[in-house]
Design an enzyme around this catalytic site. Structure first.
Site, short mmCIF file in Angstrom:
data_model
loop_
_atom_site.label_atom_id
_atom_site.label_comp_id
_atom_site.label_asym_id
_atom_site.label_seq_id
_atom_site.Cartn_x
_atom_site.Cartn_y
_atom_site.Cartn_z
N GLU A 1 34.45 23.64 59.65
CA GLU A 1 33.45 23.07 60.55
C GLU A 1 32.10 22.98 59.83
OE1 GLU A 1 31.89 22.04 64.55
OE2 GLU A 1 33.23 21.39 62.98
N ASP B 1 38.53 24.59 62.64
CA ASP B 1 37.19 25.07 62.30
C ASP B 1 37.17 26.01 61.11
OD1 ASP B 1 35.82 23.74 64.46
OD2 ASP B 1 36.78 25.16 65.81
#
Length: 252
Positions: free
Chosen positions: A80, A108
């Site tokens: 992310e 992420d």
């Protein structure tokens, strides 16, 4: 809301959020709630990663930033916060190296200890509802899901919360602080309700000219996780001004 975000979050997080919204053709001047949500999600992802390393025995350890052992392998790979091309490059590299199944959607984080991708969620609603939405979208047993709420609740795949209790408490405390600061400024209801958000946007647009000349206090501290991403998008002259650990919202 935009003023609050710029005051409450680290400038590096704000800039990453701006780049993300620009990449998807979104206007942060209009979608201020999304701007705040992206910044919050970024910060939680970085806090999730902070201070977690793997020692020579393959055990997960928590190490403070200034500890000489900080040169150990980072437990989490941060996906992310990167542009999509770079993010998929990182994911492909991880899959080729570890043999992990390639996810359909960008996750992420990657956990080198548990050998799994992680999807982090931050919700203003009930955690179990958001968890189910994430699970139905991802549809993969190989991606671990961990959801946090602004009320201190959390939910994770098979009740496996990955992090130690203290690390998770840091995240919960930060989210609760953000909620309280929003509430103090009369922004929380609009952050939760789309109808209230439209009303708040009109107020924000009217007050922008009045607030344009006011000084803005911003913390210059950042997390060690963010420092990993710095070379990708920041010059060294700006990086040098930012120090370790997380900011707190300035008081009114």
């Amino acid at each position: 809301m935009e003023d609050f975000v710029r005051q409450c979050f680290n400038p590096m997080i704000v800039e990453l959020a701006e780049k993300a919204m620009k990449e998807y053709g979104e206007d942060l001047k209009i979608e201020t709630n999304k701007f705040a949500a992206i910044c919050t999600h970024l910060e939680v992802c970085f806090m999730y990663s902070d201070f977690h390393f793997i020692n020579e025995q393959g055990e997960s350890i928590v190490v403070e930033l200034d500890d000489p052992n900080a040169l150990l392998k980072h437990r989490f790979e941060i996906i992310e916060g990167r542009d999509r091309t770079m993010a998929w490059t990182v994911v492909n590299s991880i899959c080729n190296t570890t043999g992990a199944e390639k996810p359909k959607f960008l996750p992420d984080l990657y956990d080198y200890k548990e050998n799994r991708f992680i999807e982090i969620g931050v919700t203003r609603r009930e955690v179990h509802i958001y968890y189910l939405e994430k699970a139905n979208k991802i549809k993969s047993e190989n991606t671990h899901i961990h959801i946090f709420s602004f009320t201190g609740e959390e939910m994770a795949t098979k009740a496996d919360y990955t992090l130690d209790e203290e690390s998770r408490a840091r995240i919960k405390t930060r989210l609760f602080t953000i909620r309280q600061e929003m509430a103090n400024r009369g922004l929380w209801d609009s952050f939760v309700s789309p109808k209230e958000a439209k009303k708040q946007l009109k107020k924000d647009l009217k007050s922008q000219e009045l607030c344009a000349g006011l000084p803005t206090k911003v913390s210059r501290r950042t997390s060690p996780a963010l420092r990993i991403l710095e070379p990708m998008w920041m010059g060294s002259n700006r990086t040098a001004a930012l120090r370790a650990s997380f900011l707190k919202c300035p008081k009114k």
